[in-house]
Scaffold this active site. Structure first.
Site, PDB file in Angstrom:
ATOM      1  N   LYS A  38      69.445  -1.420  41.252  1.00 40.71           N
ATOM      2  CA  LYS A  38      69.645  -2.705  40.557  1.00 40.71           C
ATOM      3  C   LYS A  38      70.876  -2.492  39.692  1.00 40.71           C
ATOM      4  O   LYS A  38      70.788  -1.928  38.589  1.00 40.71           O
ATOM      5  CB  LYS A  38      68.411  -2.987  39.695  1.00 40.71           C
ATOM      6  CG  LYS A  38      68.512  -4.174  38.787  1.00 40.71           C
ATOM      7  CD  LYS A  38      67.935  -5.413  39.399  1.00 40.71           C
ATOM      8  CE  LYS A  38      68.059  -6.593  38.451  1.00 40.71           C
ATOM      9  NZ  LYS A  38      67.551  -7.834  39.048  1.00 40.71           N
ATOM     10  N   GLU A 108      69.403  -4.890  44.612  1.00 38.49           N
ATOM     11  CA  GLU A 108      68.931  -6.196  44.125  1.00 38.49           C
ATOM     12  C   GLU A 108      69.908  -6.782  43.121  1.00 38.49           C
ATOM     13  O   GLU A 108      70.249  -6.138  42.118  1.00 38.49           O
ATOM     14  CB  GLU A 108      67.531  -6.071  43.480  1.00 38.49           C
ATOM     15  CG  GLU A 108      67.036  -7.440  43.009  1.00 38.49           C
ATOM     16  CD  GLU A 108      65.686  -7.446  42.288  1.00 38.49           C
ATOM     17  OE1 GLU A 108      64.896  -6.495  42.462  1.00 38.49           O
ATOM     18  OE2 GLU A 108      65.445  -8.423  41.543  1.00 38.49           O
TER      19      GLU A 108
HETATM   20  N1  LIG Z   1      54.373 -13.362  46.688  1.00 33.87           N
HETATM   21  C1  LIG Z   1      54.026 -13.151  45.408  1.00 33.87           C
HETATM   22  N2  LIG Z   1      52.741 -12.901  45.078  1.00 33.87           N
HETATM   23  C2  LIG Z   1      52.388 -12.716  43.792  1.00 33.87           C
HETATM   24  N3  LIG Z   1      53.236 -12.738  42.745  1.00 33.87           N
HETATM   25  C3  LIG Z   1      54.542 -12.978  43.008  1.00 33.87           C
HETATM   26  C4  LIG Z   1      54.990 -13.193  44.338  1.00 33.87           C
HETATM   27  N4  LIG Z   1      56.324 -13.407  44.290  1.00 33.87           N
HETATM   28  C5  LIG Z   1      56.679 -13.333  42.995  1.00 33.87           C
HETATM   29  N5  LIG Z   1      55.608 -13.073  42.216  1.00 33.87           N
HETATM   30  C6  LIG Z   1      55.619 -12.916  40.745  1.00 33.87           C
HETATM   31  O1  LIG Z   1      56.539 -13.872  40.210  1.00 33.87           O
HETATM   32  C7  LIG Z   1      57.333 -13.285  39.200  1.00 33.87           C
HETATM   33  C8  LIG Z   1      58.813 -13.346  39.578  1.00 33.87           C
HETATM   34  O2  LIG Z   1      59.036 -12.548  40.741  1.00 33.87           O
HETATM   35  P1  LIG Z   1      60.209 -11.486  40.822  1.00 33.87           P
HETATM   36  O3  LIG Z   1      60.073 -10.779  42.130  1.00 33.87           O
HETATM   37  O4  LIG Z   1      60.244 -10.636  39.609  1.00 33.87           O
HETATM   38  O5  LIG Z   1      61.462 -12.476  40.835  1.00 33.87           O
HETATM   39  P2  LIG Z   1      63.032 -12.146  40.732  1.00 33.87           P
HETATM   40  O6  LIG Z   1      63.209 -10.690  41.044  1.00 33.87           O
HETATM   41  O7  LIG Z   1      63.679 -13.055  41.726  1.00 33.87           O
HETATM   42  O8  LIG Z   1      63.427 -12.496  39.329  1.00 33.87           O
HETATM   43  C9  LIG Z   1      56.806 -11.861  38.980  1.00 33.87           C
HETATM   44  O9  LIG Z   1      55.833 -11.849  37.979  1.00 33.87           O
HETATM   45  C10 LIG Z   1      56.175 -11.552  40.325  1.00 33.87           C
HETATM   46  O10 LIG Z   1      55.183 -10.570  40.239  1.00 33.87           O
HETATM   47 MG   LIG Z   2      64.125  -9.113  39.980  1.00 32.64          MG
END
Ligand SMILES: Nc1ncnc2c1ncn2[C@@H]1O[C@H](COP(=O)(O)OP(=O)(O)O)[C@@H](O)[C@H]1O
Ligand SMILES: [Mg+2]
Length: 214
Positions: A38, A108
């Site tokens: 990252k 990422e």
């Molecule tokens: N398919 C999923 N099932 C359960 N929780 C999810 C899912 N996708 C995202 N989340 C939750 O939503 C939030 C944002 O997801 P994240 O992957 O951190 O987003 P980004 O990296 O795009 O900012 C986190 O708390 C993550 O655990």
């Molecule tokens: Mg993220």
């Protein structure tokens, strides 16, 4: 589905922040035993994406490297860097050579394609600099068609190779079809809401993507 549709090295971006980039990266990490980087972490008040992925996947330290920039405030990187009194330099965002030996690599991004890094560069410029195919994470539900098509359009206009889209959230066959058709892209996978996120549920999600489970 054949897991070879996923490039060996990929840049994971999204149509938004909080869209599921880190969760999708974690599924790929577990499935491909990949390395993860990252380069720009914006926001240090909660667990960082790298810390979260390390904890959830349990993969060894050798699969990870420190971020190039760790910015205090959970804002767009350009704004967060300004508060920290620094400027994000593109040359400081070169891939650490330790990653060259990885089986697979996931980089990422922060936010989406047009998130500014400094006064003249965007996350898009980092994608161009890295040169890896881009995997675009988009939400499955209402509003996704516009965001996804705009992101794909901008990537293509800038000659960034698009590996495809991963749809995150409850399945919507209509949106899936519309994005594939109007975006002229592959939907690489769909990730439904996981009731719990742990190594096992990530592994199961990857197996479903790979067609091992039904
Ligand atoms: N398919 C999923 N099932 C359960 N929780 C999810 C899912 N996708 C995202 N989340 C939750 O939503 C939030 C944002 O997801 P994240 O992957 O951190 O987003 P980004 O990296 O795009 O900012 C986190 O708390 C993550 O655990
Ligand atoms: Mg993220």
């Amino acid at each position: 589905m054949n897991v070879d549709i996923f490039p060996k090295k990929m840049f994971v971006t999204g149509t938004d922040t909080g869209i599921g980039k880190t969760v999708v990266s974690a599924v790929l990490m577990v499935g491909l035993k990949a390395c993860y980087w990252k380069p720009v972490q914006s926001g240090l008040t909660e667990e960082t994406d790298t810390q979260w992925i390390k904890r959830i996947t349990g993969l060894p330290e050798s699969h990870f490297m420190d971020e190039a920039y760790k910015l205090q405030s959970p804002l767009s990187p350009h704004a967060s860097a300004a508060i920290d009194g620094i400027r994000i330099e593109m040359k400081a965002l070169s891939l650490p050579s330790v990653f060259l030996g990885c089986n697979a690599l996931i980089v990422e991004g922060a936010g989406g394609v047009m998130v500014p890094l400094n006064e003249s560069h965007f996350m898009l410029d980092l994608m161009k600099q890295m040169g890896f195919p881009v995997l675009l994470v988009a939400r499955s539900g209402l509003g996704t068609i516009n965001h996804t098509l705009l992101s794909l359009e901008q990537l293509r206009r800038n000659r960034v190779e698009v590996a495809g889209v991963v749809l995150n959230g409850p399945k919507s066959p209509e949106n899936r079809e519309a994005i594939a058709h109007y975006g002229n892209t592959r939907i690489l996978a769909e990730l439904e809401p996981l009731p719990e996120i742990n190594c096992r549920t990530l592994e199961e999600a990857f197996s479903r993507w790979a067609g091992v489970l039904c």
